[in-house]
Structures are given as structure tokens and as C-alpha cells.
Design a protein around this motif. Structure first.
Motif, mmCIF file in Angstrom:
data_model
loop_
_atom_site.group_PDB
_atom_site.id
_atom_site.type_symbol
_atom_site.label_atom_id
_atom_site.label_comp_id
_atom_site.label_asym_id
_atom_site.label_seq_id
_atom_site.Cartn_x
_atom_site.Cartn_y
_atom_site.Cartn_z
ATOM 1 N N ASP A 1 0.803 -1.329 -0.057
ATOM 2 C CA ASP A 1 -0.001 -0.065 -0.124
ATOM 3 C C ASP A 1 0.880 1.307 -0.092
ATOM 4 O O ASP A 1 2.084 1.224 0.377
ATOM 5 C CB ASP A 1 -0.935 0.006 1.122
ATOM 6 C CG ASP A 1 -0.116 -0.124 2.455
ATOM 7 O OD1 ASP A 1 1.016 -0.461 2.507
ATOM 8 O OD2 ASP A 1 -0.783 -0.029 3.397
ATOM 9 N N ASP B 1 -8.552 1.329 13.175
ATOM 10 C CA ASP B 1 -9.821 1.828 12.215
ATOM 11 C C ASP B 1 -10.222 1.200 10.987
ATOM 12 O O ASP B 1 -10.809 1.381 10.221
ATOM 13 C CB ASP B 1 -9.102 3.225 11.545
ATOM 14 C CG ASP B 1 -8.434 4.302 12.495
ATOM 15 O OD1 ASP B 1 -8.639 4.171 13.651
ATOM 16 O OD2 ASP B 1 -7.972 5.443 12.001
ATOM 17 N N VAL C 1 -8.204 -0.150 8.933
ATOM 18 C CA VAL C 1 -7.408 0.001 7.766
ATOM 19 C C VAL C 1 -6.283 -1.097 7.697
ATOM 20 O O VAL C 1 -5.757 -1.655 8.551
ATOM 21 C CB VAL C 1 -6.333 1.273 7.876
ATOM 22 C CG1 VAL C 1 -5.200 1.405 6.605
ATOM 23 C CG2 VAL C 1 -7.433 2.379 7.631
ATOM 24 N N GLN C 2 -6.218 -1.850 6.354
ATOM 25 C CA GLN C 2 -5.200 -3.061 6.209
ATOM 26 C C GLN C 2 -4.014 -2.793 5.723
ATOM 27 O O GLN C 2 -4.223 -1.766 4.505
ATOM 28 C CB GLN C 2 -5.965 -4.027 5.566
ATOM 29 C CG GLN C 2 -7.263 -4.680 6.432
ATOM 30 C CD GLN C 2 -7.775 -5.949 5.624
ATOM 31 O OE1 GLN C 2 -6.964 -6.688 4.949
ATOM 32 N NE2 GLN C 2 -9.242 -6.034 5.936
ATOM 33 N N SER C 3 -2.964 -3.232 6.135
ATOM 34 C CA SER C 3 -1.474 -2.810 5.524
ATOM 35 C C SER C 3 -0.943 -4.252 5.263
ATOM 36 O O SER C 3 -0.874 -5.087 6.132
ATOM 37 C CB SER C 3 -0.805 -1.908 6.482
ATOM 38 O OG SER C 3 -1.516 -0.698 6.546
#
Length: 93
Positions: A10, A82, A84-86
Motif C-alpha cells: 500500500d 480503524d 485499515v489493512q496494511s
């Protein structure tokens, strides 16, 4: 001379993952203020999960012990509080 290191999938990562390549302990630190790791998993290149877990709400930095993994390439998946994927490519040596 070839360079070895983290390849981020990302472009707006909220985490810093180091050292890479890793021998024993992989550190995950937050880059964005207020972001925390909620869950993580490490998979091999075949997609098999080799370790995973949830993170205590008060932990700011995460230390993953990868000592027992064989040398090779793994994918680290992080989910923030939150949602959010990394994703990171991690080299174990």
C-alpha cells in the motif's frame, strides 16, 4: 548491488515495520498518530497462516517473535483499530 528490504503493497502506510530482513524480533511501530495495530497475521507464500493474533488495546508498538519460522519470505498483514489493512513482504533469515 542488490538492495534487500521492505516492499510495501500500500502507498499510504500507517505502520513502520523493521528490521527487514529480520532474524528474531520484527518491530511494528505506528507512523500515523492515533493508529494502533488491532490484529495481525503472518502467512507463508502458499497462503498458510504461520502466526496470528489480536493486540492488547494499550499496546502502542508490536514486537513479533519470528525466531521459530524457517528462513524465507512471508507476508505480514496488519489491521488497524480503524479497520485499515496494511500488507508487507518480510524476509526471515
Amino acid at each position: 548491488e542488490p538492495t534487500v528490504g521492505v516492499e510495501e503493497f500500500d502507498t499510504q502506510s500507517i505502520f513502520e515495520v523493521y528490521p527487514n530482513p529480520v532474524k528474531d524480533i520484527l518491530n511494528v511501530s505506528l507512523v500515523s498518530e492515533g493508529a494502533k495495530v488491532k490484529a495481525f497475521s503472518v502467512t507463508d507464500l502458499k497462503g498458510s497462516v504461520v502466526t496470528k493474533g489480536l493486540v492488547k488495546i494499550d499496546e502502542i508498538d508490536l514486537k513479533l517473535n519470528l525466531t521459530k519460522l524457517q528462513n524465507g519470505v512471508y507476508l505480514l498483514h496488519l489491521i488497524s483499530n480503524d479497520g485499515v489493512q496494511s500488507h508487507y513482504k518480510v524476509i526471515k533469515h
